[in-house]
Scaffold this active site. Structure first.
Site, PDB file in Angstrom:
ATOM      1  N   ARG A 198       0.846  -1.188   0.000  1.00 56.18           N
ATOM      2  CA  ARG A 198       0.000   0.000   0.000  1.00 56.18           C
ATOM      3  C   ARG A 198       0.887   1.245   0.000  1.00 56.18           C
ATOM      4  O   ARG A 198       1.640   1.468   0.934  1.00 56.18           O
ATOM      5  CB  ARG A 198      -0.907  -0.002   1.223  1.00 56.18           C
ATOM      6  CG  ARG A 198      -1.766  -1.258   1.390  1.00 56.18           C
ATOM      7  CD  ARG A 198      -2.606  -1.148   2.654  1.00 56.18           C
ATOM      8  NE  ARG A 198      -3.442  -2.308   2.888  1.00 56.18           N
ATOM      9  CZ  ARG A 198      -3.092  -3.321   3.683  1.00 56.18           C
ATOM     10  NH1 ARG A 198      -1.928  -3.305   4.302  1.00 56.18           N
ATOM     11  NH2 ARG A 198      -3.899  -4.343   3.855  1.00 56.18           N
ATOM     12  N   GLU A 207     -12.355  -4.872  -7.487  1.00 60.23           N
ATOM     13  CA  GLU A 207     -12.981  -4.411  -6.252  1.00 60.23           C
ATOM     14  C   GLU A 207     -14.434  -4.003  -6.435  1.00 60.23           C
ATOM     15  O   GLU A 207     -15.119  -3.714  -5.454  1.00 60.23           O
ATOM     16  CB  GLU A 207     -12.205  -3.210  -5.692  1.00 60.23           C
ATOM     17  CG  GLU A 207     -10.774  -3.524  -5.341  1.00 60.23           C
ATOM     18  CD  GLU A 207      -9.993  -2.281  -4.969  1.00 60.23           C
ATOM     19  OE1 GLU A 207      -9.756  -2.080  -3.767  1.00 60.23           O
ATOM     20  OE2 GLU A 207      -9.644  -1.509  -5.885  1.00 60.23           O
ATOM     21  N   ASP A 244     -13.388  -4.491  -0.343  1.00 60.41           N
ATOM     22  CA  ASP A 244     -14.212  -3.546  -1.096  1.00 60.41           C
ATOM     23  C   ASP A 244     -15.198  -4.265  -2.003  1.00 60.41           C
ATOM     24  O   ASP A 244     -16.316  -3.783  -2.218  1.00 60.41           O
ATOM     25  CB  ASP A 244     -13.334  -2.608  -1.922  1.00 60.41           C
ATOM     26  CG  ASP A 244     -12.911  -1.375  -1.129  1.00 60.41           C
ATOM     27  OD1 ASP A 244     -13.669  -0.972  -0.228  1.00 60.41           O
ATOM     28  OD2 ASP A 244     -11.831  -0.828  -1.390  1.00 60.41           O
ATOM     29  N   CYS A 263      -6.165 -10.370  -2.222  1.00 63.67           N
ATOM     30  CA  CYS A 263      -5.401  -9.621  -1.215  1.00 63.67           C
ATOM     31  C   CYS A 263      -6.301  -8.988  -0.165  1.00 63.67           C
ATOM     32  O   CYS A 263      -5.864  -8.142   0.598  1.00 63.67           O
ATOM     33  CB  CYS A 263      -4.534  -8.547  -1.877  1.00 63.67           C
ATOM     34  SG  CYS A 263      -5.441  -7.297  -2.807  1.00 63.67           S
TER      35      CYS A 263
END
Length: 548
Positions: A288, A413, A437, A484
């Site tokens: 990230r 997502e 998400d 992930c």
């Protein structure tokens, strides 16, 4: 007879210990006094908010960067000029300082809830600011983590960012919360610390300080005042589980040797990348990068970014690293760019959409990643968040290739991307499914809202059907499909994902051993059979029952 409570098993493990409840926030007095000196009352309010901001900044000192960022963001909220103006207006109208702060923060919270997404997640931050300010104004004990002088099971309605950021795993044996969903910050923190945790356990409100709790965060049960036999069984089971995990090492694979890469989710640098690089994993599935941007006053330059990427790549020399480009936008504001006002930021300009509006940010980031990769010889891949169409995917992948990055993909997502996964894979080198998400958008359920935790269960058949659809598209196109999101950390669900055709799983470091052990309990054929049967389930409970 011992009482048994149930909740969502958020982070595996089993412990027994005394309960200690999170400090209760102060309550407003029953009687609202009159304001006789508005100027003095305003000064009290400002002093209280300033005290809160200073305390949050103090707590941030010496913490890893991702933790410090959370606390710094809270301190900025406490000093917000808009909040100051609103409190000033309320006090001028005759509202005492404690009520003015509480009422004005409530108005902010309503706006954030309506916005949804990342902004809705900040509601708890404002709760914490208000509670701390009231404690100052009312000369009451500051709410927060208890310190009974011995290790304890932390019991709370929910945990604020300030509490989670300063939690000491040497003192806290496990976490039990009344609220919180499967992908909440509490869950993510507990997994990163390797602490057993159960969330969405409403009956936990009945637990009082000092009661002995047997927490089974594998089964999702909390036994109040367990018998000696129950404690012994729990301890024996946990010892067997830990022993089994300690014997596993090496790459992820099924019982018959089918490979499923085990990768790591990595955030801010903190004290360095060495500790996470030492984990027995096959690389990084999600790095990230937004921590470089979110609290910056100006856009980080190529050199600044390159230095961080080089340290990461050097730490994981010889192992692949997947870098997610900037995941920010209207719902994760940047101080150095101006976004348009949006009625629903969760559905607005964020993720890769930010790059289309501010292409210079993506260009600088790709340049820095490419330079760091060239300097270290690392196996680097990049992926863009919040991509919805094949057109967006093609643009991003082309840009990455033009910058000299050989492997580029996108995150799945949103349901649109999952439904058209074959088209996205046709123009991408790989895809990675962000189940957090994807769940949120599939079920129209805020991932931080505990009341909707059941919808966000990673075993929800609709979510699993979308994952299977993407995995099937990967098999058809011969492209890798990873996961992930938090679902990747479930050792049993990992077997289902392997059966669907998922090629890699990326998770918090403490989860790797359990997922590795889980994969090795079944052959690929058994995993495929389980995946087929899971997809016929109509509820999460039925889906789980497939694997016993």
């Amino acid at each position: 007879m011992p009482e048994r409570l149930t909740g969502y098993p958020a982070s595996p493990g089993a412990v027994t210990g005394p309960a200690a409840r999170l400090g209760e926030p102060p309550s407003l007095p029953d009687t609202k006094p009159a304001v006789t000196d508005p100027a003095a009352e305003l000064a009290r309010a400002r002093d209280a908010l300033a005290t809160v901001a200073e305390e949050l900044q103090r707590r941030a000192e010496g913490k890893p960067k991702d933790v410090a960022d959370v606390l710094f963001t809270q301190s900025v909220m406490a000093k917000d000029p808009g909040l100051d103006q609103a409190v000033q207006a309320a006090i001028s109208a005759g509202t005492p300082a404690p009520w003015a702060i509480r009422e004005e923060l409530a108005g902010y919270q309503d706006a954030l809830r309506a916005a949804g997404g990342y902004l809705a997640e900040r509601v708890a931050d404002l709760d914490d600011i208000g509670d701390r300010a009231l404690a100052v104004l009312l000369d009451a004990p500051m709410p927060g983590l208890p310190d009974p002088g011995h290790p304890y099971v932390l019991v709370a309605g929910d945990l604020s960012p300030a509490d989670t950021a300063t939690l000491d795993p040497a003192k806290v044996l496990a976490i039990v919360t009344e609220r919180g969903g499967p992908t909440s910050h509490t869950v993510i923190l507990a997994r990163s610390l390797g602490l057993p945790a159960i969330v969405a356990c409403p009956a936990a409100k009945s637990i009082v300080d000092g009661q002995v709790l047997a927490v089974d965060a594998v089964a999702g049960t909390v036994t109040v005042d367990p018998s000696a036999d129950e404690i012994a069984r729990l301890q024996a089971g946990e010892q067997a589980r830990v022993a089994a995990l300690s014997t596993t090492s090496g790459p992820g694979r099924t019982l018959d040797g089918h490979p499923v890469k085990l990768l790591l989710n990595v955030g801010a640098e903190g004290a360095g990348f060495e500790p996470v690089a030492a984990v027995d994993a096959e690389g990084v599935g999600l790095f990230r990068t937004e921590f470089l941007f979110l609290d910056a006053e100006t856009a980080p330059g190529v050199e600044e970014q390159e230095a961080v990427y080089r340290r990461l790549f050097e730490g994981f020399a010889g192992r692949p690293v997947v870098v997610r480009t900037l995941d920010a936008g209207a719902d994760k504001p940047l101080k150095f760019v101006a976004f348009d006002d949006e009625p629903n930021p969760a559905l607005g300009v964020r993720g890769y959409r930010t790059a289309t509006k501010f292409p210079e940010l993506l260009g600088a980031q790709l340049t820095a990643i490419a330079r760091a990769a060239a300097a270290t010889g690392a196996q680097v891949q990049v992926m863009a968040p919040m991509v919805a169409t094949a057109v967006e995917a093609r643009r991003f992948v082309t840009a990455a290739h033009e910058h000299g990055i050989a492997s580029a993909g996108v995150m799945i997502e949103v349901p649109a991307a999952a439904l058209r996964a074959r088209e996205l894979l046709a123009v991408s080198d790989f895809v990675s499914i962000g189940t957090n998400d994807l769940s949120q958008y599939t079920f129209a359920a805020d991932r931080m809202l505990g009341a909707l935790g059941e919808l966000l269960d990673p075993w929800q058949p609709a979510l699993l059907q979308l994952v299977a659809l993407v995995a099937h598209a990967g098999a058809e196109t011969g492209k890798p499909v990873g996961i992930c999101g938090e679902a990747a950390a479930d050792p049993v669900l990992a077997q289902v994902f392997a059966g669907m055709g998922v090629t890699s799983l990326s998770m918090a470091p403490p989860a790797v051993a359990a997922v590795r052990a889980g994969l090795r309990t079944r052959t690929l054929a058994e995993c495929r059979d389980a995946a087929e049967r899971v997809l016929t389930a109509t509820t999460p409970e039925q889906a789980r029952a497939v694997l016993g």
